[in-house]
Design an enzyme around this catalytic site. Structure first.
Site, PDB file in Angstrom:
ATOM      1  N   TYR A  79      -0.589   7.463   6.943  1.00 37.86           N
ATOM      2  CA  TYR A  79      -0.304   7.576   5.296  1.00 37.86           C
ATOM      3  C   TYR A  79      -1.093   5.885   3.950  1.00 37.86           C
ATOM      4  O   TYR A  79      -0.646   5.917   2.697  1.00 37.86           O
ATOM      5  CB  TYR A  79       1.238   6.317   5.225  1.00 37.86           C
ATOM      6  CG  TYR A  79       2.494   7.793   6.076  1.00 37.86           C
ATOM      7  CD1 TYR A  79       2.645   9.370   4.939  1.00 37.86           C
ATOM      8  CD2 TYR A  79       3.233   7.502   7.367  1.00 37.86           C
ATOM      9  CE1 TYR A  79       3.829   9.630   5.347  1.00 37.86           C
ATOM     10  CE2 TYR A  79       4.015   8.442   7.751  1.00 37.86           C
ATOM     11  CZ  TYR A  79       4.209   9.723   7.116  1.00 37.86           C
ATOM     12  OH  TYR A  79       4.948  10.267   7.373  1.00 37.86           O
ATOM     13  N   HIS A 112       1.510   7.617  -2.233  1.00 39.29           N
ATOM     14  CA  HIS A 112       2.940   6.922  -2.209  1.00 39.29           C
ATOM     15  C   HIS A 112       3.328   5.595  -2.042  1.00 39.29           C
ATOM     16  O   HIS A 112       4.110   5.457  -1.828  1.00 39.29           O
ATOM     17  CB  HIS A 112       4.257   8.416  -1.086  1.00 39.29           C
ATOM     18  CG  HIS A 112       5.119   8.361  -1.394  1.00 39.29           C
ATOM     19  ND1 HIS A 112       5.729   8.279  -2.468  1.00 39.29           N
ATOM     20  CD2 HIS A 112       6.688   8.378  -0.611  1.00 39.29           C
ATOM     21  CE1 HIS A 112       7.462   8.470  -2.972  1.00 39.29           C
ATOM     22  NE2 HIS A 112       7.607   8.967  -1.176  1.00 39.29           N
ATOM     23  N   TYR A 156      11.037   3.742   6.298  1.00 42.10           N
ATOM     24  CA  TYR A 156      10.090   4.366   5.483  1.00 42.10           C
ATOM     25  C   TYR A 156      10.801   4.238   4.145  1.00 42.10           C
ATOM     26  O   TYR A 156      11.655   3.372   4.004  1.00 42.10           O
ATOM     27  CB  TYR A 156      10.489   5.993   5.526  1.00 42.10           C
ATOM     28  CG  TYR A 156       9.316   6.278   6.933  1.00 42.10           C
ATOM     29  CD1 TYR A 156       7.976   6.838   6.994  1.00 42.10           C
ATOM     30  CD2 TYR A 156       9.945   6.157   8.568  1.00 42.10           C
ATOM     31  CE1 TYR A 156       7.127   6.690   8.099  1.00 42.10           C
ATOM     32  CE2 TYR A 156       9.193   6.124   9.247  1.00 42.10           C
ATOM     33  CZ  TYR A 156       7.857   6.809   8.761  1.00 42.10           C
ATOM     34  OH  TYR A 156       7.049   7.190  10.130  1.00 42.10           O
ATOM     35  N   ASN A 178      12.848   5.729   1.751  1.00 43.09           N
ATOM     36  CA  ASN A 178      14.103   5.716   1.129  1.00 43.09           C
ATOM     37  C   ASN A 178      15.510   4.997   1.981  1.00 43.09           C
ATOM     38  O   ASN A 178      16.344   5.329   1.848  1.00 43.09           O
ATOM     39  CB  ASN A 178      14.244   7.721   1.298  1.00 43.09           C
ATOM     40  CG  ASN A 178      14.582   7.766   3.004  1.00 43.09           C
ATOM     41  OD1 ASN A 178      13.918   6.966   3.835  1.00 43.09           O
ATOM     42  ND2 ASN A 178      14.828   8.829   2.810  1.00 43.09           N
ATOM     43  N   ASN A 182      12.426   8.310  -4.442  1.00 44.23           N
ATOM     44  CA  ASN A 182      13.432   7.188  -3.721  1.00 44.23           C
ATOM     45  C   ASN A 182      13.599   6.097  -3.206  1.00 44.23           C
ATOM     46  O   ASN A 182      14.860   5.626  -2.217  1.00 44.23           O
ATOM     47  CB  ASN A 182      13.497   8.591  -2.416  1.00 44.23           C
ATOM     48  CG  ASN A 182      14.019   9.606  -2.215  1.00 44.23           C
ATOM     49  OD1 ASN A 182      14.794   9.994  -3.403  1.00 44.23           O
ATOM     50  ND2 ASN A 182      13.298  10.991  -1.907  1.00 44.23           N
TER      51      ASN A 182
END
Length: 186
Positions: free
Chosen positions: A16, A21, A66, A68, A114
């Site tokens: 990631y 994000h 993560y 959220n 989120n």
């Protein structure tokens, strides 16, 4: 000395690292590079560094949960280090803002993001200072796939200055009136 908690949002892991994000992580990394710091401490499912900046004790952090679940890390750090919510600044991506634009706000809804949504829910307030980094959106790609995709080469030319500007805005906000910082960087 006042204490600040500066949290860049993203997802952990090399898969990631370069995704849209993860611009919150990218801003924290930029700050650490600028101040010659490293995220060498870990606690509560997050990594961080603690330093003195502008006569304040500052924690620069990246949750390793993560996106959220970011609120769990944030509330534990605030409580453990006795940092008031008014000195929390969260940095994250915003699909509703043009690529490369940064927006500072003192409060507001999550806008569907989120990570900040989870933080708002856990802290039970939307009065959280934030720096949103615009990543735009692509109507031809599902949103979850888009935010988890890497920036294209031509987008990197646009997002890199925004990451630098986000880092400068973050540093300017430490120990300063956030309204003045918003006026300067918005």
């Amino acid at each position: 000395m006042e204490k600040y908690l500066i949290v860049g949002l993203g997802n952990p892991g090399s898969n990631y690292a370069k995704t849209r994000h993860n611009v919150g992580f990218m801003v924290i990394n930029e700050i650490c590079n600028k101040l010659n710091l490293s995220l060498d401490s870990s606690k509560f499912n997050g990594i961080f560094t603690k330093t003195i900046y502008n006569n304040s004790i500052v924690f620069f952090c990246q949750p390793t949960t993560y996106m959220n679940l970011s609120g769990e890390f944030v509330i534990k750090m605030l409580n453990f280090y006795n940092i008031p919510i008014k000195n929390l600044i969260v940095i994250y991506d915003d699909v509703d803002t043009k690529l490369g634009t940064i927006k500072l706000r003192k409060k507001g809804s999550s806008g569907g993001q989120n990570g900040i949504k989870n933080i708002i829910n856990i802290l039970k307030t939307d009065e959280i200072k934030r720096i949103r980094i615009g990543i735009d959106k692509d109507p031809h790609i599902k949103l979850d796939q888009y935010v988890l995709s890497n920036f294209k080469i031509d987008e990197l030319v646009i997002i890199k200055p925004a990451i630098i500007k986000g880092a400068l805005a973050t540093l300017a906000a430490i120990g300063e009136d956030f309204d003045k910082v918003m006026n300067k960087f918005n």
